[in-house]
Design a protein around this motif. Structure first.
Motif, short mmCIF file in Angstrom:
data_model
loop_
_atom_site.label_atom_id
_atom_site.label_comp_id
_atom_site.label_asym_id
_atom_site.label_seq_id
_atom_site.Cartn_x
_atom_site.Cartn_y
_atom_site.Cartn_z
N THR A 1 0.83 -1.20 0.00
CA THR A 1 0.00 0.00 0.00
C THR A 1 0.87 1.25 0.00
O THR A 1 0.62 2.19 -0.77
CB THR A 1 -0.93 0.03 1.24
N THR A 2 1.89 1.25 0.86
CA THR A 2 2.77 2.42 0.95
C THR A 2 3.46 2.68 -0.39
O THR A 2 3.52 3.82 -0.86
CB THR A 2 3.83 2.20 2.06
N PHE A 15 -2.84 9.81 -1.28
CA PHE A 15 -2.73 9.56 0.15
C PHE A 15 -4.08 9.67 0.83
O PHE A 15 -5.02 10.25 0.28
CB PHE A 15 -1.72 10.53 0.77
N VAL A 40 -4.55 1.58 -5.52
CA VAL A 40 -4.45 1.62 -4.05
C VAL A 40 -5.66 0.94 -3.41
O VAL A 40 -5.51 0.13 -2.47
CB VAL A 40 -4.31 3.08 -3.55
N ARG A 82 0.97 4.05 -2.85
CA ARG A 82 0.65 5.45 -2.53
C ARG A 82 1.77 6.38 -2.96
O ARG A 82 1.53 7.45 -3.55
CB ARG A 82 0.41 5.61 -1.02
N ASP A 92 -8.43 5.85 -5.86
CA ASP A 92 -7.41 5.39 -6.80
C ASP A 92 -7.57 3.88 -6.98
O ASP A 92 -7.53 3.12 -6.00
CB ASP A 92 -6.01 5.70 -6.25
#
Lengths: 150, 150, 150
Positions: free
Chosen positions: A32-33, A42, A62, A36, A59
């Motif tokens: 996920t990070t 975010f 994401v 992003r 998104d």
């Protein structure tokens, strides 16, 4: 009633696959990070500010990873508990080890076909159904074994 | 300090109710799938394509089940841990069994009045508050019992 | 292979920090309820009706608390499992206790800087990364220790 020991092969098998599933679960946080960061989307204004992106909740990449993550949360903790309790019913070592192994491999495949390389159905459905049935099987074994205690 | 044994009635009681709660938790996944299928609303384009439905994130029935599911995730794993740790404090068997039983029944009622047959408040509030208080009670018992270890 | 006993200081340390993290986790539910009540925003029509508020899914304060909560669910259950399994590898007591303590304190700080007093990054990033790395460390220790069992 026999007690369990850490030296039992079936206990050790459960420990290893539980740890692998925990690491798999927290790997999705990292996915996920990365998604992003690379896409600049975010969930918090302070993150968008720090990394020069925008706050966005739709998104597709994401959100797909987040759905895979939530699916893990709905399934993996229940496996940890049902698997540990199933151990206490004295299962045949080879059979229990196969269940734990198939469970772990299926959940890893589930994450891959859900979040990494989205495949058409029924790929994800199969990778979901197999471990789902294993949880029901283990749960029934536990309840039947201890039912007189309720 | 006494050790726990699988033959202890209070341990067996915890095992059964933990397994029942795990099966209850994963039942909600099935409820979501049935609601998605019958209403034709899905969270992924490949699912919508496979089952000839649409991608939709605001279907009231599906989203209500998903909120009930998330509420389970916020509560049931904490019960598993606090209940297991509470066992180690040597609780009175009858009292601990009542707590586990009331916890499990309340959480099942919670799912029913949240996701299956939505009732006006305070039905869901009560079914939520009782097990919530039980978790706090068990948690305090554990911390007080072991506080010298920190 | 040595067995674990409830009288082991490292086991007691794990029990206390696990219970504290469980109570911290369920505290966030209370934060959500308080935020919903004071701001009059709810997730279900029956709640909005009972408390004379509105159904709303984008209130910034409530959604921020819910993101902090979900982040807990993605992390704390994995800690419970990895920490318990890590205990079985016979870690040095002082070192393991430091890991559990740093983990618990960081996750509490994470909740504070995420949901209570939103701070600019990297405050939340640091409070997230430290316990995240601890989970990976414990997970690798477990897998390496038991790898022959797979």
């Amino acid at each position: 009633m026999a007690e369990l020991a850490l030296s039992d092969p079936v206990v050790q098998s459960f420990i290893v696959y539980s740890a692998i599933l925990a690491l798999k679960l927290i790997s999705v946080s990292l996915m996920t990070t990365i998604a992003r960061m690379t896409r600049g989307v975010f969930g918090n204004p302070e993150d968008a500010k720090a990394f020069k992106g925008t706050v966005k909740f739709d998104d597709p990449v994401v959100e797909r990873i987040r759905r895979a993550h939530l699916n893990d949360l709905e399934n993996i903790p229940a496996f940890w508990v049902l698997g540990a309790l199933y151990l206490t019913t004295g299962p045949v070592v080879v059979w229990a080890t196969i269940l734990f192994r198939v469970y772990a491999v299926s959940r890893i495949v589930h994450t891959i076909v859900y979040a990494l390389i989205p495949l058409p159905q029924p790929a994800r459905g199969i990778a979901y159904a197999i471990p789902y049935i294993i949880k029901w099987y283990m749960g029934f074994q536990v309840v039947i074994y201890y039912i007189s205690a309720v």
